[in-house]
Design a protein around this motif. Structure first.
Motif, PDB file in Angstrom:
ATOM      1  N   UNK A  59      -5.192   8.324 -19.507  1.00 59.59           N
ATOM      2  CA  UNK A  59      -3.728   8.219 -19.506  1.00 59.59           C
ATOM      3  C   UNK A  59      -3.158   8.615 -20.863  1.00 59.59           C
ATOM      4  N   UNK A  60      -3.803   8.142 -21.925  1.00 57.63           N
ATOM      5  CA  UNK A  60      -3.348   8.501 -23.274  1.00 57.63           C
ATOM      6  C   UNK A  60      -3.489  10.005 -23.501  1.00 57.63           C
ATOM      7  N   UNK A  61      -4.571  10.566 -23.033  1.00 55.82           N
ATOM      8  CA  UNK A  61      -4.789  12.009 -23.157  1.00 55.82           C
ATOM      9  C   UNK A  61      -3.694  12.786 -22.433  1.00 55.82           C
ATOM     10  N   UNK A  62      -3.348  12.348 -21.235  1.00 54.80           N
ATOM     11  CA  UNK A  62      -2.292  13.025 -20.476  1.00 54.80           C
ATOM     12  C   UNK A  62      -0.953  12.926 -21.199  1.00 54.80           C
ATOM     13  N   UNK A  63      -0.656  11.762 -21.762  1.00 55.68           N
ATOM     14  CA  UNK A  63       0.604  11.594 -22.485  1.00 55.68           C
ATOM     15  C   UNK A  63       0.661  12.508 -23.712  1.00 55.68           C
ATOM     16  N   UNK A  64      -0.435  12.584 -24.441  1.00 61.29           N
ATOM     17  CA  UNK A  64      -0.472  13.449 -25.626  1.00 61.29           C
ATOM     18  C   UNK A  64      -0.296  14.901 -25.217  1.00 61.29           C
ATOM     19  N   UNK A  65      -0.965  15.318 -24.145  1.00 60.13           N
ATOM     20  CA  UNK A  65      -0.821  16.700 -23.682  1.00 60.13           C
ATOM     21  C   UNK A  65       0.617  17.002 -23.259  1.00 60.13           C
ATOM     22  N   UNK A  66       1.275  16.088 -22.557  1.00 62.28           N
ATOM     23  CA  UNK A  66       2.667  16.301 -22.170  1.00 62.28           C
ATOM     24  C   UNK A  66       3.575  16.392 -23.388  1.00 62.28           C
ATOM     25  N   UNK A  67       3.303  15.576 -24.395  1.00 59.60           N
ATOM     26  CA  UNK A  67       4.121  15.587 -25.598  1.00 59.60           C
ATOM     27  C   UNK A  67       3.932  16.872 -26.393  1.00 59.60           C
ATOM     28  N   UNK A  68       2.680  17.333 -26.510  1.00 56.45           N
ATOM     29  CA  UNK A  68       2.398  18.534 -27.295  1.00 56.45           C
ATOM     30  C   UNK A  68       2.799  19.815 -26.580  1.00 56.45           C
ATOM     31  N   UNK A  69       2.740  19.804 -25.251  1.00 56.03           N
ATOM     32  CA  UNK A  69       3.189  20.969 -24.505  1.00 56.03           C
ATOM     33  C   UNK A  69       2.230  21.400 -23.419  1.00 56.03           C
ATOM     34  N   UNK A  70       2.790  21.556 -22.238  1.00 61.83           N
ATOM     35  CA  UNK A  70       2.083  22.109 -21.090  1.00 61.83           C
ATOM     36  C   UNK A  70       3.062  23.016 -20.355  1.00 61.83           C
ATOM     37  N   UNK A  71       2.563  24.045 -19.669  1.00 58.97           N
ATOM     38  CA  UNK A  71       3.475  24.980 -19.008  1.00 58.97           C
ATOM     39  C   UNK A  71       4.195  24.391 -17.794  1.00 58.97           C
TER      40      UNK A  71
END
Length: 125
Positions: A59-71
């Motif tokens: 969950x933390x990994x997903x949140x970090x990825x959403x914050x940093x950027x995903x297409x």
């Protein structure tokens, strides 16, 4: 802080606003994790604890990825009550964290599968 990210917020200020928006949920999850640790501390079966820990890390990994950027974020599926959170998502090409997080999650999955295949003497073990 159930409010949208202020327009023009970048870097540390954007991170600060994002943390204000989710921090009480994170404290609640940490309290649940502490309760699970307390309830399962001396028990021989740690599946519940490790399942919670794995889901929390993912969950933390997903949140970090959403914050940093995903297409693609699929934020149109969010309920109205939390729709403000999409203002903290970055729509851009994936960051360098994405391949690292997916690789580590895949490695953890492989290790878990290896442990399952190496069945011990009893079905419980």
């Amino acid at each position: 802080r159930p409010q949208q990210c202020p327009v023009g917020a970048t870097g540390g200020s954007r991170l600060g606003f994002a943390l204000q928006a989710i921090l009480y949920h994170e404290f609640a999850l940490l309290a649940c994790g502490a309760a699970i640790v307390a309830l399962t501390w001396a028990s021989p079966n740690q599946v519940g604890l490790w399942t919670f820990a794995a889901l929390w890390v993912l969950r933390q990994s997903a949140k970090i990825n959403l914050f940093l950027g995903v297409p693609v974020t699929n934020d149109e599926l969010m309920p109205d009550a939390v729709r403000f959170l999409k203002t903290f998502f970055a729509r851009r090409p994936i960051s360098g964290f994405f391949p690292v997080s997916v690789t580590l999650a895949t490695a953890a999955l492989v290790i878990m599968i290896q442990r399952i295949v190496e069945v011990s003497v009893t079905p419980f073990e």
